[in-house]
Design a protein around this motif. Sequence first.
Motif, PDB file in Angstrom:
ATOM      1  N   THR A 173       0.797  -1.228   0.000  1.00 37.72           N
ATOM      2  CA  THR A 173       0.000   0.000   0.000  1.00 37.72           C
ATOM      3  C   THR A 173       0.832   1.282   0.000  1.00 37.72           C
ATOM      4  OG1 THR A 173      -0.096   0.117   2.419  1.00 37.72           O
ATOM      5  CG2 THR A 173      -1.789  -1.204   1.296  1.00 37.72           C
ATOM      6  N   GLY A 174       2.097   1.176   0.393  1.00 38.83           N
ATOM      7  CA  GLY A 174       2.934   2.362   0.500  1.00 38.83           C
ATOM      8  C   GLY A 174       2.694   3.160   1.768  1.00 38.83           C
ATOM      9  N   LYS A 175       1.845   2.657   2.667  1.00 38.88           N
ATOM     10  CA  LYS A 175       1.552   3.364   3.901  1.00 38.88           C
ATOM     11  C   LYS A 175       2.747   3.297   4.851  1.00 38.88           C
ATOM     12  CE  LYS A 175      -1.663   3.584   7.817  1.00 38.88           C
ATOM     13  NZ  LYS A 175      -2.861   2.986   8.469  1.00 38.88           N
ATOM     14  N   VAL A 176       3.148   4.457   5.363  1.00 37.62           N
ATOM     15  CA  VAL A 176       4.298   4.557   6.253  1.00 37.62           C
ATOM     16  C   VAL A 176       3.825   4.520   7.707  1.00 37.62           C
ATOM     17  CG1 VAL A 176       6.244   5.993   6.988  1.00 37.62           C
ATOM     18  CG2 VAL A 176       5.619   5.863   4.558  1.00 37.62           C
ATOM     19  N   ASN A 177       4.499   3.754   8.527  1.00 35.56           N
ATOM     20  CA  ASN A 177       4.183   3.668   9.951  1.00 35.56           C
ATOM     21  C   ASN A 177       5.035   4.697  10.692  1.00 35.56           C
ATOM     22  OD1 ASN A 177       3.124   2.644  12.426  1.00 35.56           O
ATOM     23  ND2 ASN A 177       4.979   1.422  12.687  1.00 35.56           N
ATOM     24  N   TYR A 178       4.519   5.920  10.794  1.00 35.52           N
ATOM     25  CA  TYR A 178       5.257   6.985  11.465  1.00 35.52           C
ATOM     26  C   TYR A 178       5.224   6.777  12.981  1.00 35.52           C
ATOM     27  CZ  TYR A 178       5.313   9.466   7.022  1.00 35.52           C
ATOM     28  OH  TYR A 178       5.527   9.814   5.714  1.00 35.52           O
ATOM     29  N   THR A 179       6.357   7.066  13.626  1.00 33.44           N
ATOM     30  CA  THR A 179       6.477   6.890  15.069  1.00 33.44           C
ATOM     31  C   THR A 179       7.121   8.132  15.671  1.00 33.44           C
ATOM     32  OG1 THR A 179       8.584   5.754  14.709  1.00 33.44           O
ATOM     33  CG2 THR A 179       6.633   4.376  14.992  1.00 33.44           C
ATOM     34  N   GLU A 180       6.895   8.330  16.954  1.00 31.55           N
ATOM     35  CA  GLU A 180       7.436   9.489  17.657  1.00 31.55           C
ATOM     36  C   GLU A 180       8.799   9.153  18.280  1.00 31.55           C
ATOM     37  OE1 GLU A 180       6.171  12.492  17.698  1.00 31.55           O
ATOM     38  OE2 GLU A 180       4.416  11.903  16.507  1.00 31.55           O
ATOM     39  N   GLU A 181       9.664  10.139  18.325  1.00 28.80           N
ATOM     40  CA  GLU A 181      10.974   9.935  18.928  1.00 28.80           C
ATOM     41  C   GLU A 181      10.845   9.737  20.436  1.00 28.80           C
ATOM     42  OE1 GLU A 181      15.352  12.148  19.285  1.00 28.80           O
ATOM     43  OE2 GLU A 181      13.722  13.061  18.127  1.00 28.80           O
ATOM     44  N   ASN A 182      11.535   8.735  20.941  1.00 29.54           N
ATOM     45  CA  ASN A 182      11.642   8.512  22.375  1.00 29.54           C
ATOM     46  C   ASN A 182      12.887   7.663  22.622  1.00 29.54           C
ATOM     47  OD1 ASN A 182      10.950   5.746  21.981  1.00 29.54           O
ATOM     48  ND2 ASN A 182       8.772   6.271  22.088  1.00 29.54           N
ATOM     49  N   LEU A 183      13.045   7.125  23.810  1.00 30.01           N
ATOM     50  CA  LEU A 183      14.267   6.382  24.124  1.00 30.01           C
ATOM     51  C   LEU A 183      14.435   5.152  23.246  1.00 30.01           C
ATOM     52  CD1 LEU A 183      16.754   6.309  25.920  1.00 30.01           C
ATOM     53  CD2 LEU A 183      15.433   5.034  27.619  1.00 30.01           C
ATOM     54  N   ASP A 184      13.323   4.603  22.747  1.00 27.61           N
ATOM     55  CA  ASP A 184      13.408   3.455  21.846  1.00 27.61           C
ATOM     56  C   ASP A 184      14.119   3.798  20.536  1.00 27.61           C
ATOM     57  OD1 ASP A 184      12.052   1.639  23.509  1.00 27.61           O
ATOM     58  OD2 ASP A 184      10.121   2.466  22.886  1.00 27.61           O
ATOM     59  N   SER A 185      14.218   5.081  20.240  1.00 24.07           N
ATOM     60  CA  SER A 185      14.869   5.503  19.006  1.00 24.07           C
ATOM     61  C   SER A 185      16.387   5.338  19.048  1.00 24.07           C
ATOM     62  CB  SER A 185      14.551   6.980  18.719  1.00 24.07           C
ATOM     63  OG  SER A 185      13.163   7.212  18.664  1.00 24.07           O
ATOM     64  N   TYR A 186      16.937   5.123  20.240  1.00 20.67           N
ATOM     65  CA  TYR A 186      18.389   5.110  20.405  1.00 20.67           C
ATOM     66  C   TYR A 186      18.900   3.716  20.751  1.00 20.67           C
ATOM     67  CZ  TYR A 186      17.789  10.097  20.257  1.00 20.67           C
ATOM     68  OH  TYR A 186      17.457  11.374  19.841  1.00 20.67           O
ATOM     69  N   GLN A 187      19.835   3.261  19.944  1.00 15.16           N
ATOM     70  CA  GLN A 187      20.398   1.931  20.113  1.00 15.16           C
ATOM     71  C   GLN A 187      21.924   1.989  20.061  1.00 15.16           C
ATOM     72  OE1 GLN A 187      18.426   0.106  16.668  1.00 15.16           O
ATOM     73  NE2 GLN A 187      17.369  -1.239  18.090  1.00 15.16           N
ATOM     74  N   LYS A 188      22.538   0.891  20.438  1.00  8.22           N
ATOM     75  CA  LYS A 188      23.979   0.742  20.284  1.00  8.22           C
ATOM     76  C   LYS A 188      24.257  -0.595  19.609  1.00  8.22           C
ATOM     77  CE  LYS A 188      28.419   1.205  22.622  1.00  8.22           C
ATOM     78  NZ  LYS A 188      29.107   1.538  23.896  1.00  8.22           N
ATOM     79  N   PHE A 189      24.990  -0.530  18.506  1.00  9.86           N
ATOM     80  CA  PHE A 189      25.370  -1.720  17.758  1.00  9.86           C
ATOM     81  C   PHE A 189      26.810  -2.092  18.087  1.00  9.86           C
ATOM     82  CE2 PHE A 189      21.617  -0.768  15.558  1.00  9.86           C
ATOM     83  CZ  PHE A 189      21.332  -1.728  14.607  1.00  9.86           C
ATOM     84  N   SER A 190      27.078  -3.377  18.202  1.00 10.75           N
ATOM     85  CA  SER A 190      28.442  -3.879  18.362  1.00 10.75           C
ATOM     86  C   SER A 190      28.653  -5.006  17.367  1.00 10.75           C
ATOM     87  CB  SER A 190      28.678  -4.378  19.783  1.00 10.75           C
ATOM     88  OG  SER A 190      28.575  -3.322  20.713  1.00 10.75           O
ATOM     89  N   LEU A 191      29.672  -4.873  16.528  1.00 12.45           N
ATOM     90  CA  LEU A 191      29.965  -5.843  15.483  1.00 12.45           C
ATOM     91  C   LEU A 191      31.388  -6.344  15.624  1.00 12.45           C
ATOM     92  CD1 LEU A 191      28.526  -3.836  12.451  1.00 12.45           C
ATOM     93  CD2 LEU A 191      27.429  -5.764  13.570  1.00 12.45           C
ATOM     94  N   LEU A 192      31.563  -7.663  15.598  1.00 16.12           N
ATOM     95  CA  LEU A 192      32.896  -8.233  15.566  1.00 16.12           C
ATOM     96  C   LEU A 192      33.312  -8.360  14.111  1.00 16.12           C
ATOM     97  CD1 LEU A 192      35.284  -9.485  17.060  1.00 16.12           C
ATOM     98  CD2 LEU A 192      34.160 -11.717  16.819  1.00 16.12           C
ATOM     99  N   MET A 193      34.324  -7.599  13.718  1.00 12.65           N
ATOM    100  CA  MET A 193      34.768  -7.544  12.329  1.00 12.65           C
ATOM    101  C   MET A 193      36.122  -8.238  12.170  1.00 12.65           C
ATOM    102  SD  MET A 193      32.251  -5.791  10.984  1.00 12.65           S
ATOM    103  CE  MET A 193      32.964  -5.570   9.326  1.00 12.65           C
ATOM    104  N   SER A 194      36.263  -9.010  11.084  1.00 11.87           N
ATOM    105  CA  SER A 194      37.519  -9.688  10.768  1.00 11.87           C
ATOM    106  C   SER A 194      37.705  -9.685   9.254  1.00 11.87           C
ATOM    107  CB  SER A 194      37.509 -11.138  11.272  1.00 11.87           C
ATOM    108  OG  SER A 194      37.358 -11.193  12.665  1.00 11.87           O
ATOM    109  N   PRO A 195      38.955  -9.761   8.783  1.00 12.98           N
ATOM    110  CA  PRO A 195      39.188  -9.829   7.342  1.00 12.98           C
ATOM    111  C   PRO A 195      38.540 -11.077   6.741  1.00 12.98           C
ATOM    112  CG  PRO A 195      41.219  -9.298   8.490  1.00 12.98           C
ATOM    113  CD  PRO A 195      40.220  -9.694   9.541  1.00 12.98           C
TER     114      PRO A 195
END
Length: 219
Positions: A173-195
């Motif tokens: 449908t193309g309908k966008v699920n708009y949401t309000e900014e709150n603490l859920d908007s903030y995350q921390k990613f950790s990735l183990l990277m190797s060649p």
Amino acid sequence: MARSALTMTAATFAATAALLLTACGGGDEDASPDDIKGAGTGSSSPSASASGPVDADRPDVSLPAELKLVFDFERPSDADHAAALADAANYIRALDHGIAQQDPNDPAYRFYSTGGAEKYAKSQIEAWVKDGWTVTGDDRYFDADLEPVGKGKSVLVSFCRNQAKFYSKKVETGKVNYTEENLDSYQKFSLLMSPSEASAEVWQARQIEVQGRVKECKG
């Protein structure tokens, strides 16, 4: 809805290959992939600060014009760290590329990941496709931190995410699920990277952990 608070250390990554999945979203309690599946994202082109070695065989990770990813990273002076950071960003781009293409077997994320990180990407794309969602809006990644792991070349890459303007959109449908900014908007990613075993110029994500509701990323 419940969201898990996860902790991350280099020692944890060195000792275990556990894949930890968490939820993410902008704050609306309506069921959408941003809220209940976990959403890794990508970008149409590498930023100057995060760009790594150019490889002619790298896959396409371009995204629709309506989806903008910003990697606000300073380029590390160490060449290995710079390559690890650049391809951590490419892994995020590739995951969103798979969602945009609606292809759980998209070659892009498989190029930039292996092990638990590859399984994570596949599971996220499958969930979005199954529920008929794609991604749109603006997504920002910032405050990157890099830490060597073990005696090899592995690097733990961590960074914050602000997904306040990153939304899910129904494919049909193309309908966008708009949401309000709150603490859920903030995350921390950790990735183990190797060649990569196939090319020393390419770094792959091997494991991933995502922390939700991270106050330190909100500032």
